[in-house]
Design an enzyme around this catalytic site. Structure first.
Site, PDB file in Angstrom:
ATOM      1  N   ASP A 201     -37.873  41.628 -30.628  1.00 62.18           N
ATOM      2  CA  ASP A 201     -38.074  42.248 -29.324  1.00 62.18           C
ATOM      3  C   ASP A 201     -36.902  43.166 -29.004  1.00 62.18           C
ATOM      4  OD1 ASP A 201     -39.532  42.723 -27.033  1.00 62.18           O
ATOM      5  OD2 ASP A 201     -38.661  41.049 -25.933  1.00 62.18           O
TER       6      ASP A 201
ATOM      7  N   HIS B 106     -35.437  49.737 -17.331  1.00 62.71           N
ATOM      8  CA  HIS B 106     -35.522  48.283 -17.244  1.00 62.71           C
ATOM      9  C   HIS B 106     -34.143  47.644 -17.413  1.00 62.71           C
ATOM     10  CE1 HIS B 106     -36.918  44.159 -17.878  1.00 62.71           C
ATOM     11  NE2 HIS B 106     -36.275  44.142 -19.027  1.00 62.71           N
TER      12      HIS B 106
ATOM     13  N   ARG C  17     -25.592  41.636 -13.144  1.00 66.66           N
ATOM     14  CA  ARG C  17     -24.187  42.072 -13.192  1.00 66.66           C
ATOM     15  C   ARG C  17     -24.032  43.323 -12.350  1.00 66.66           C
ATOM     16  NH1 ARG C  17     -26.055  41.519 -18.324  1.00 66.66           N
ATOM     17  NH2 ARG C  17     -26.457  43.745 -18.290  1.00 66.66           N
TER      18      ARG C  17
ATOM     19  N   GLU D   4     -43.932  40.857 -18.888  1.00 68.78           N
ATOM     20  CA  GLU D   4     -43.198  42.070 -19.232  1.00 68.78           C
ATOM     21  C   GLU D   4     -44.162  43.015 -19.949  1.00 68.78           C
ATOM     22  OE1 GLU D   4     -39.518  41.198 -21.333  1.00 68.78           O
ATOM     23  OE2 GLU D   4     -38.490  40.804 -19.423  1.00 68.78           O
TER      24      GLU D   4
ATOM     25  N   GLU E  19     -44.919  45.652 -22.348  1.00 68.15           N
ATOM     26  CA  GLU E  19     -44.265  46.237 -23.521  1.00 68.15           C
ATOM     27  C   GLU E  19     -45.291  46.888 -24.443  1.00 68.15           C
ATOM     28  OE1 GLU E  19     -41.345  43.920 -25.581  1.00 68.15           O
ATOM     29  OE2 GLU E  19     -40.712  42.836 -23.782  1.00 68.15           O
TER      30      GLU E  19
ATOM     31  N   ASP F  18     -44.632  40.194 -22.988  1.00 69.98           N
ATOM     32  CA  ASP F  18     -43.545  39.260 -23.325  1.00 69.98           C
ATOM     33  C   ASP F  18     -43.328  38.341 -22.117  1.00 69.98           C
ATOM     34  OD1 ASP F  18     -41.236  38.097 -24.358  1.00 69.98           O
ATOM     35  OD2 ASP F  18     -39.952  39.730 -23.676  1.00 69.98           O
TER      36      ASP F  18
ATOM     37  N   ARG G 204     -38.104  33.223 -15.930  1.00 68.04           N
ATOM     38  CA  ARG G 204     -36.797  33.761 -15.527  1.00 68.04           C
ATOM     39  C   ARG G 204     -35.789  32.675 -15.190  1.00 68.04           C
ATOM     40  NH1 ARG G 204     -37.382  38.641 -17.662  1.00 68.04           N
ATOM     41  NH2 ARG G 204     -39.161  39.754 -16.785  1.00 68.04           N
TER      42      ARG G 204
ATOM     43  N   GLN H 295     -34.580  31.243 -18.442  1.00 68.18           N
ATOM     44  CA  GLN H 295     -33.747  32.248 -19.103  1.00 68.18           C
ATOM     45  C   GLN H 295     -32.342  32.299 -18.500  1.00 68.18           C
ATOM     46  OE1 GLN H 295     -35.663  36.078 -19.211  1.00 68.18           O
ATOM     47  NE2 GLN H 295     -34.006  37.082 -20.304  1.00 68.18           N
TER      48      GLN H 295
ATOM     49  N   LYS I 197     -38.865  32.557 -23.483  1.00 63.52           N
ATOM     50  CA  LYS I 197     -39.740  33.591 -24.023  1.00 63.52           C
ATOM     51  C   LYS I 197     -40.711  33.065 -25.074  1.00 63.52           C
ATOM     52  CE  LYS I 197     -37.382  37.452 -22.526  1.00 63.52           C
ATOM     53  NZ  LYS I 197     -37.991  38.633 -21.889  1.00 63.52           N
TER      54      LYS I 197
ATOM     55  N   THR J 224     -46.491  35.119 -26.429  1.00 62.72           N
ATOM     56  CA  THR J 224     -46.400  36.576 -26.407  1.00 62.72           C
ATOM     57  C   THR J 224     -47.808  37.078 -26.686  1.00 62.72           C
ATOM     58  OG1 THR J 224     -44.156  36.475 -27.316  1.00 62.72           O
ATOM     59  CG2 THR J 224     -45.302  38.598 -27.461  1.00 62.72           C
TER      60      THR J 224
ATOM     61  N   THR K 294     -39.453  45.838 -22.114  1.00 62.20           N
ATOM     62  CA  THR K 294     -40.221  46.160 -20.917  1.00 62.20           C
ATOM     63  C   THR K 294     -40.139  47.656 -20.625  1.00 62.20           C
ATOM     64  OG1 THR K 294     -39.585  44.014 -20.086  1.00 62.20           O
ATOM     65  CG2 THR K 294     -40.511  45.556 -18.496  1.00 62.20           C
TER      66      THR K 294
ATOM     67  N   GLU L  57     -38.262  42.971 -11.538  1.00 65.81           N
ATOM     68  CA  GLU L  57     -37.809  44.243 -10.990  1.00 65.81           C
ATOM     69  C   GLU L  57     -38.561  44.595  -9.710  1.00 65.81           C
ATOM     70  OE1 GLU L  57     -37.471  47.166 -14.563  1.00 65.81           O
ATOM     71  OE2 GLU L  57     -38.466  45.344 -15.259  1.00 65.81           O
TER      72      GLU L  57
END
Lengths: 440, 440
Positions: free
Chosen positions: A140, A147, A156, A212, A214, A246, A250, A253, A266, A270, A372, A386
């Site tokens: 991936d 994204h 961050r 996600e 993708e 995907d 969260r 994760q 994850k 998929t 993504t 998002e």
């Protein structure tokens, strides 16, 4: 310019004797010819590969037996007649191109093979679709800068985009055993999370389940361990594209991912769309790949002249959601976002060149996820993380329901298509999955 | 106590009619009986599975044809007679146990089958060994707290051990396509790195190539997507163990790994030893699993009573190095470190229970790496990164050579064995690989 339309298979004026293929908006006109694996539902049949045409599937083995292919395409057709496409993929782009030309001729109006091929058609509505390849390894990527920046800003705020991002296509290995075909239920995963302020982790169903959006990228031609694939020839190793969801937990994760990356967040599922649209079918939709003025020039192993003229792919993407309540009320799915694969920071050839720069062996049927695909505008975000600002701003759906993350019964549908003036519209079909409640 | 020595296959007094199996220090006495895949070198033969006994390999298909197995073991023997063990693995521990008992009886002194089995033996020295299973997915854990702490201290002096470490067995997905058998050359990878103080990345051969001493854990019984495996029955899903070298390019890893974990730094090669030592063979070496007083109790899904009495495995591990200069001078390899798998923070059953808590499907032949097995003492470190303090304190070898990281021509040999009073010593053989120069 539409690239190598040398054999006429992309000609927008072509029509098929399969009437449904000529309907405006059909995903599968005679210019597309994507590959999948199927069997007729409710019968004791083995899986076999076919080509989508309108609302029908052409059974490749049956077409071969009917003598519909010219001699030069028979080897490729035979390799594509089994339950998966790996053997065809190994044959390489010359064989793929011969087979595409043969399908194009056999299925277009005026084909002398119409009568015998009628018997080799199966209605899609009567078919069960399966994974069209054995996936050896699934990788991936993280190739949308929109994204990466949006997610980075949530995690961050002082350093949304890490220093390596503009120099290499960041990627990690995913799990091959849990790649499933569109339509498969997706069980809400149980996992370990650390609630804010808690002293002990919580173990239970994920509360922040997400999708996600993708693009799936399917490797055709393998490379031997130790060999690197130069970017100039990298695309000849690629068989085609599909859609890929995907699914991501969260909360799992956030707790598990340091320092080695996502794992159980994850690898529970998929989902990919059933039809692999070949790189050749996408020729008319190649587009110049661009970077902003302040982005660094790619390093030589990630750069070639072709990128600026045709590195990108103008593939429109859409996410729709249907909740259980909407389904019960007969309401149409709601669109959550749209974006375009053209906006991806890294191209598919850069992904492949980077993946093999260290000599890593790729096998026929290996799958990449693009990461993504979010676009530059906030409403083009390819995940709920998002769109809802990590759940802080839930979406309000037309029926009044709110969604921070996915609820049981929610059905997520990814769609993709290529469309522009002067070329035939081609579609990818759908990658859908419905969330099943966690196991007790 | 030696666990389930119910069928007598672990009895240290057992001797084999294959004389070399009785030699002190043999890795493969009749109490071991590990499985591998082989063919005779220099002949046009297909690969097939065998069992190691002394310095011989018993060809399972040939033994089956010779009528050496009792009827109840014939199904398992037939499943083990092909080029890989996946079909045997799927049959489960009952079948594995029947087959082990059959080998034990057929190969011990006094067996009525000695004469016909003589013809089914192949000298190891005349055999080429191959991967004994098709690896569907490869997962690498990080389960030695001594390794995690030492590496963490190099990267994050203020926070060596991350908050999740003592709550879950951290892991990430590795690459299945580049798992290679002992003896395969390991090509120094080319990769992208960011030298300290540079403005632009460097692309070239890795300058900080390292090994990692790990235990490989092989899944036998699969679980369906969506099903979790409870820790109480988790070991019944495991077929056996081998040695594993998770070759690592530290400079590539340092630049690429944020935020999604290691990728090209690891996926260029993973070497495993050729013989899979079954969980049943390891029974006499099960040991109590312990945590320190200030470590948290495991969460319920990672805990069961058995852990304290037999969760760990008393498996001694060793790394040796032979440089090109040592080889040319006929000097013996030098020992770099020793450690013991018993010191691992997480057990193999905890790894499997955690891996499936979200419903992730495991397949027969899937491979886990245990993570680098470093012990509590600095000299028990399982990588050069730790032994040389990230290259700052190069090792000085007996011949005067210095090693911060691996040089071309270096041969790294992992060995493992179980040995204690009152039980037969059993060995794992070797996982070795020689560094080949990077491709130009």
């Amino acid at each position: 310019m539409t690239g190598s339309a040398h054999d006429g298979t992309h000609d927008p004026k072509l029509r098929s004797w399969v009437a449904s293929a000529n309907e405006p908006g059909s995903d599968f006109p005679v210019q597309n010819l994507p590959f999948g694996s199927f069997r007729r539902r409710g019968r004791d049949e083995t899986l076999r590969c076919g080509v989508a045409i309108g609302d029908r599937i052409l059974d490749i083995g049956a077409a071969l037996a009917a003598g519909a292919f010219p001699p030069q395409a028979e080897r490729a057709a035979a390799a594509a007649a089994g339950p998966v496409l790996n053997a065809l993929m190994e044959l390489g782009p010359g064989a793929w191109s011969l087979l595409r030309a043969a399908f194009s001729h056999a299925l277009r109006e005026g084909s002398p093979h119409e009568r015998e091929l009628e018997a080799a058609l199966v209605p899609m509505a009567a078919a069960e679709l399966a994974l069209p390849m054995d996936v050896g390894d699934y990788t991936d990527f993280y190739a949308s800068i929109y994204h990466a920046t949006a997610v980075g800003a949530l995690l961050r705020p002082d350093e949304p985009l890490l220093p390596n991002y503009k120099w290499l296509p960041v990627a990690y290995h995913g799990r091959a055993s849990t790649v499933v075909i569109s339509g498969s239920g997706v069980r809400r995963p149980v996992g370990q999370t650390m609630p804010s302020g808690a002293q002990t982790p919580f173990v239970g169903p994920s509360k922040r389940l997400d999708y996600e959006l993708e693009v799936g990228i399917v490797v055709g031609v393998p490379n031997a361990l130790g060999d690197r694939v130069a970017i100039e020839g990298a695309e000849r190793h690629l068989f085609g594209l599909c859609l890929l969801n995907d699914w991501s937990a969260r909360d799992v994760q956030g707790w598990e991912y340091r320092p080695l990356g996502p794992f159980l967040a994850k690898n529970f599922a998929t989902t990919i769309s059933p039809w692999i649209v070949t790189m050749e079918a996408l020729e008319p939709y190649r587009a110049g790949w661009q970077r902003n003025g302040d982005d660094p020039q790619p390093l030589p192993y990630l750069d070639c002249a072709d990128l600026r003229t045709r590195g990108a792919i103008d593939l429109q993407l859409e996410v729709r959601l249907e909740t259980a309540a909407m389904r019960a009320a007969g309401q149409a799915p709601v669109q959550l976002s749209r974006s375009n694969f053209r906006d991806c920071y890294w191209t598919v050839s850069q992904m492949l060149a980077h993946h093999t720069v260290n000599g890593c062996a790729l096998r026929s049927g290996d799958l990449f996820g693009s990461g993504t695909q979010s676009g530059p505008a906030p409403e083009e975000a390819g995940s709920l993380l998002e769109l809802t600002q990590a759940g802080r701003r839930p979406l309000v759906l037309p029926n009044g329901e709110r969604r921070a993350f996915l609820e049981d019964g929610d059905r997520v549908m990814l769609r993709g298509w290529c469309e522009k003036r002067g070329a035939a519209r081609i579609g990818f079909g759908e990658a859908s999955g419905t969330i099943l409640p966690a196991r007790a």
